[in-house]
Design a protein around this motif. Structure first.
Motif, PDB file in Angstrom:
ATOM      1  N   LEU A  36      -0.268  14.024 -19.181  1.00  0.00           N
ATOM      2  CA  LEU A  36      -1.088  12.883 -19.599  1.00  0.00           C
ATOM      3  C   LEU A  36      -0.462  11.562 -19.174  1.00  0.00           C
ATOM      4  N   PHE A  37       0.855  11.482 -19.238  1.00  0.00           N
ATOM      5  CA  PHE A  37       1.544  10.250 -18.826  1.00  0.00           C
ATOM      6  C   PHE A  37       1.268   9.939 -17.360  1.00  0.00           C
ATOM      7  N   PHE A  38       1.422  10.929 -16.498  1.00  0.00           N
ATOM      8  CA  PHE A  38       1.230  10.685 -15.066  1.00  0.00           C
ATOM      9  C   PHE A  38      -0.248  10.604 -14.699  1.00  0.00           C
TER      10      PHE A  38
ATOM     11  N   LEU B 192       0.625  12.746  -8.922  1.00  0.00           N
ATOM     12  CA  LEU B 192      -0.298  13.877  -8.798  1.00  0.00           C
ATOM     13  C   LEU B 192       0.454  15.203  -8.754  1.00  0.00           C
ATOM     14  N   ILE B 193       1.573  15.225  -8.042  1.00  0.00           N
ATOM     15  CA  ILE B 193       2.379  16.449  -7.960  1.00  0.00           C
ATOM     16  C   ILE B 193       2.912  16.825  -9.337  1.00  0.00           C
ATOM     17  N   ILE B 194       3.463  15.829 -10.046  1.00  0.00           N
ATOM     18  CA  ILE B 194       4.021  16.100 -11.369  1.00  0.00           C
ATOM     19  C   ILE B 194       2.921  16.511 -12.347  1.00  0.00           C
ATOM     20  N   TYR B 195       1.725  15.919 -12.198  1.00  0.00           N
ATOM     21  CA  TYR B 195       0.611  16.274 -13.078  1.00  0.00           C
ATOM     22  C   TYR B 195       0.262  17.751 -12.960  1.00  0.00           C
TER      23      TYR B 195
ATOM     24  N   TRP C 148       0.821  -1.210   0.000  1.00  0.00           N
ATOM     25  CA  TRP C 148       0.000   0.000   0.000  1.00  0.00           C
ATOM     26  C   TRP C 148       0.854   1.260   0.000  1.00  0.00           C
ATOM     27  N   ILE C 149       1.936   1.247   0.754  1.00  0.00           N
ATOM     28  CA  ILE C 149       2.779   2.435   0.864  1.00  0.00           C
ATOM     29  C   ILE C 149       3.424   2.774  -0.477  1.00  0.00           C
ATOM     30  N   TRP C 150       3.769   1.756  -1.258  1.00  0.00           N
ATOM     31  CA  TRP C 150       4.377   2.003  -2.571  1.00  0.00           C
ATOM     32  C   TRP C 150       3.358   2.630  -3.525  1.00  0.00           C
ATOM     33  N   ARG C 151       2.151   2.074  -3.526  1.00  0.00           N
ATOM     34  CA  ARG C 151       1.126   2.600  -4.436  1.00  0.00           C
ATOM     35  C   ARG C 151       0.796   4.051  -4.100  1.00  0.00           C
ATOM     36  N   LYS C 152       0.664   4.355  -2.833  1.00  0.00           N
ATOM     37  CA  LYS C 152       0.334   5.719  -2.443  1.00  0.00           C
ATOM     38  C   LYS C 152       1.473   6.677  -2.772  1.00  0.00           C
ATOM     39  N   SER C 153       2.699   6.204  -2.640  1.00  0.00           N
ATOM     40  CA  SER C 153       3.848   7.052  -2.968  1.00  0.00           C
ATOM     41  C   SER C 153       3.855   7.383  -4.455  1.00  0.00           C
TER      42      SER C 153
END
Length: 207
Positions: free
Chosen positions: A187-189, A135-138, A124-129
């Motif tokens: 779009l990628f992220f 989201l930040i890069i988007y 879970w921690i990996w997916r959230k990271s």
């Protein structure tokens, strides 16, 4: 003419991040599923017509396999995995979801049909990271797209003066580069975010 275009774009600059985000949200959910379905459906129908004309069971088997492959819209499943996918709790939803994020999911014959294909995504921690970074890069990509139209408020007066003295062609080239890089990166992220979310829901719904 170039000055008029730049002036119009500058006036629209406050709306640009919103427009880019809307376009991204729309494009992030567009996939090549219809193309895959149509091509395999055509092969399945062609093979079945050959079977009817020749009574060759090989053509019938090929028609069946391509028909199932068209339904599942996958690119790397075994025949048994395709049949497992068809037997899921909600095959319509699960096939649609799997076609969107098949790189993240593995189909097994266990009680939990869908599993994470990559071990690190099981945590879970990996997916959230990954989701937070994506989201930040988007949103950062939205600022990159807006940069050519808002540079006067983002950079120092000296840099703004240098940009203003540049040729119209150079300004256009820099603006086009920022817009294209920002949109493609966003779009990628966005796609990464959406596929993780869809994969999580698909796994949970089949437990």
């Amino acid at each position: 003419m170039a000055l008029i275009i730049m002036e119009v774009l500058k006036n629209l600059s406050p709306l640009l991040p919103v427009i880019v985000s809307i376009i991204g949200l729309r494009a992030g959910w567009i996939y090549k599923r219809d193309k895959v379905f149509n091509s395999r459906k055509a092969i399945s129908e062609f093979s079945y017509n050959l079977y009817k004309n020749t009574n060759d069971e090989n053509y019938k088997r090929i028609a069946e396999e391509y028909g199932i492959s068209a339904l599942t819209k996958d690119s790397n499943l075994t025949p048994e995995q395709r049949r497992i996918l068809l037997r899921s709790k909600d095959p319509v939803r699960d096939i649609d979801n799997y076609s969107k994020c098949q790189k993240l999911l593995y189909i097994s014959d266990n009680s939990t049909i869908f599993q994470w294909a990559k071990k690190r995504y099981r945590f879970w921690i990996w997916r959230k990271s990954v989701e937070i970074v994506s989201l930040i890069i988007y949103f950062m990509s939205g600022f990159v797209v807006a940069m050519p139209f808002m540079y006067s408020t983002m950079f120092s007066s000296g840099l703004v003066e240098k940009i203003n003295k540049s040729s119209a062609m150079l300004k256009f080239g820099l603006a086009a580069y920022c817009v294209l890089m920002g949109i493609s990166t966003g779009l990628f992220f966005l796609h990464k975010l959406s596929t993780i979310n869809i994969a999580e829901k698909t796994i949970k719904s089949n437990r």
